[in-house]
Scaffold this motif. Structure first.
Motif, short mmCIF file in Angstrom:
data_model
loop_
_atom_site.label_atom_id
_atom_site.label_comp_id
_atom_site.label_asym_id
_atom_site.label_seq_id
_atom_site.Cartn_x
_atom_site.Cartn_y
_atom_site.Cartn_z
N VAL A 182 0.70 -1.54 -0.04
CA VAL A 182 -0.05 -0.25 -0.26
C VAL A 182 0.66 1.29 -0.25
CG1 VAL A 182 -1.66 1.15 1.20
CG2 VAL A 182 -1.61 -0.64 1.32
N GLN A 183 0.80 2.10 -1.12
CA GLN A 183 1.38 3.43 -1.51
C GLN A 183 1.10 4.45 0.22
OE1 GLN A 183 2.60 4.17 -5.02
NE2 GLN A 183 0.46 2.81 -5.68
N THR A 184 2.20 4.79 0.36
CA THR A 184 1.52 6.04 1.43
C THR A 184 0.26 7.19 1.08
OG1 THR A 184 3.59 7.42 0.57
CG2 THR A 184 4.01 6.06 2.85
N ASN A 185 0.35 7.20 -0.26
CA ASN A 185 -0.64 8.00 -0.14
C ASN A 185 -1.93 7.53 -0.65
OD1 ASN A 185 0.02 7.06 -2.99
ND2 ASN A 185 0.72 8.43 -4.66
N HIS A 186 -1.58 6.81 -0.53
CA HIS A 186 -3.51 5.61 -0.94
C HIS A 186 -4.35 6.52 -0.19
CE1 HIS A 186 -7.02 3.48 -0.18
NE2 HIS A 186 -6.10 3.36 -1.33
N SER A 187 -3.81 7.12 1.28
CA SER A 187 -5.04 8.18 1.53
C SER A 187 -4.12 8.47 3.68
CB SER A 187 -5.82 7.04 2.38
OG SER A 187 -5.50 6.48 2.90
N SER A 188 -4.40 9.47 4.01
CA SER A 188 -4.04 10.28 5.17
C SER A 188 -4.21 9.48 6.18
CB SER A 188 -5.04 11.00 5.56
OG SER A 188 -6.65 10.62 6.42
N PHE A 189 -4.57 8.02 6.20
CA PHE A 189 -4.20 6.75 6.98
C PHE A 189 -2.50 6.47 6.69
CE2 PHE A 189 -3.90 3.13 8.48
CZ PHE A 189 -4.85 3.02 9.70
N PHE A 190 -2.34 6.34 5.75
CA PHE A 190 -1.01 5.58 5.40
C PHE A 190 0.16 6.48 4.96
CE2 PHE A 190 -4.27 2.33 3.75
CZ PHE A 190 -4.05 1.05 4.41
N SER A 191 -0.60 7.51 4.83
CA SER A 191 0.85 8.90 4.91
C SER A 191 0.68 9.30 6.23
CB SER A 191 -0.23 9.95 4.05
OG SER A 191 -0.94 10.43 4.51
N ASP A 192 0.14 9.13 7.31
CA ASP A 192 0.43 9.73 8.64
C ASP A 192 1.35 8.39 9.49
OD1 ASP A 192 0.09 10.67 10.96
OD2 ASP A 192 -1.69 11.21 11.41
N PRO A 193 2.14 8.98 9.68
CA PRO A 193 3.44 7.54 10.59
C PRO A 193 2.95 7.40 11.65
CG PRO A 193 4.62 9.26 9.52
CD PRO A 193 3.33 9.53 9.57
N ALA A 194 1.72 8.12 12.04
CA ALA A 194 1.29 8.11 13.54
C ALA A 194 0.71 6.96 13.79
CB ALA A 194 0.79 9.52 14.12
N THR A 195 -0.57 7.76 12.83
CA THR A 195 -1.79 6.09 12.54
C THR A 195 -1.43 4.94 11.54
OG1 THR A 195 -2.72 6.96 10.32
CG2 THR A 195 -3.64 8.23 12.59
N ALA A 196 -0.52 4.67 10.46
CA ALA A 196 -0.14 3.87 10.42
C ALA A 196 0.55 3.14 10.91
CB ALA A 196 0.99 4.41 9.02
#
Length: 243
Positions: free
Chosen positions: A40-54
């Motif tokens: 899953v790419q980090t730019n897929h959604s804010s969930f994956f782009s945010d290190p804290a939530t990911a």
């Protein structure tokens, strides 16, 4: 390295399935027929782009990666294709989970390099055939003079002893016979105490592989039934496709 890639729409559906109550039940059921580890790419959604939530994500199937093109995404998987839910005109290989006629599928199978554990293969294939309403065995050498007795015994071991239609396609390419003869048909009937209705069909010249097919599945055999026998020292592989 992840096993395969997922289209963004399927990633979204999978995330909805994991974290929300609202998701497409039919699509998720189809997805789980094929799913393996996927990036899953980090730019897929804010969930994956945010290190804290990911970092809170504990899912053994997901591998979070930096942003890249879909071509690169697929190229960096082990199986080199992407699961999709609609037709995609792209340069890389795709597998449409909604297409019932896809030739590319993930399948279970087993490989036995010699006689060791051939009985496990026999037991598994016997179990696969246990609830069949009909069975078709396709093998161009099934009635070969050197193999017939062994093949007949293997059929007796794996085909359930109940009332069903058993069709044999092919006979012996070596002797140019296109079907098993009446004597061989009767031998098979006697094996089942006349429970099997035995039919014979000539082998299409385009068919090379060996198969065992039922109303529920199709089993591809890497070689003839004689190598499924526990007395055979040759390698044997079978691959199961669910219809």
């Amino acid at each position: 390295m992840a096993d395969l890639a997922l289209h963004n729409s399927l990633i979204t559906e999978y995330v909805n399935y994991i974290f929300q109550d609202s998701y497409d039940h039919i699509k998720i059921k189809k997805l789980f027929k094929f799913i393996q580890t996927f990036p899953v790419q980090t730019n897929h959604s804010s969930f994956f782009s945010d290190p804290a939530t990911a970092s809170q994500l504990v899912d053994p199937l997901i591998e979070i990666i930096d942003s890249c093109s879909d071509d690169e995404l697929v190229r960096n998987t082990t199986l080199k294709f992407m699961l999709v839910d609609t037709h995609a005109n792209v340069n890389y290989i795709t597998l449409n989970i909604n297409n019932n006629y896809e030739k590319l599928k993930l399948k279970y199978g087993g490989t036995y390099p010699n006689a060791t554990d051939k009985n496990k293969a026999q037991q598994h294939i016997k179990a696969l055939l246990s609830d069949a309403n009909w069975i078709i065995i396709t093998d161009g050498y099934i009635a070969n003079a050197r193999q017939w007795e062994k093949n007949k015994n293997t059929i007796a071991d794996i085909v359930p002893m109940k009332n069903l239609n058993l069709k044999i396609i092919g006979a012996d390419k070596d002797s140019q016979r296109n079907g098993i003869n009446e004597s061989e048909k009767n031998e098979l009937k006697l094996l089942s105490s006349n429970k099997w209705t035995v039919q014979v069909e000539q082998l299409n010249h385009n068919i090379h592989d060996r198969y065992i097919e039922t109303d529920k599945l199709k089993i591809l055999l890497s070689s003839g039934l004689d190598n499924l026998s526990s007395t055979s020292t040759k390698d044997f592989t079978y691959v199961i496709a669910i219809k």
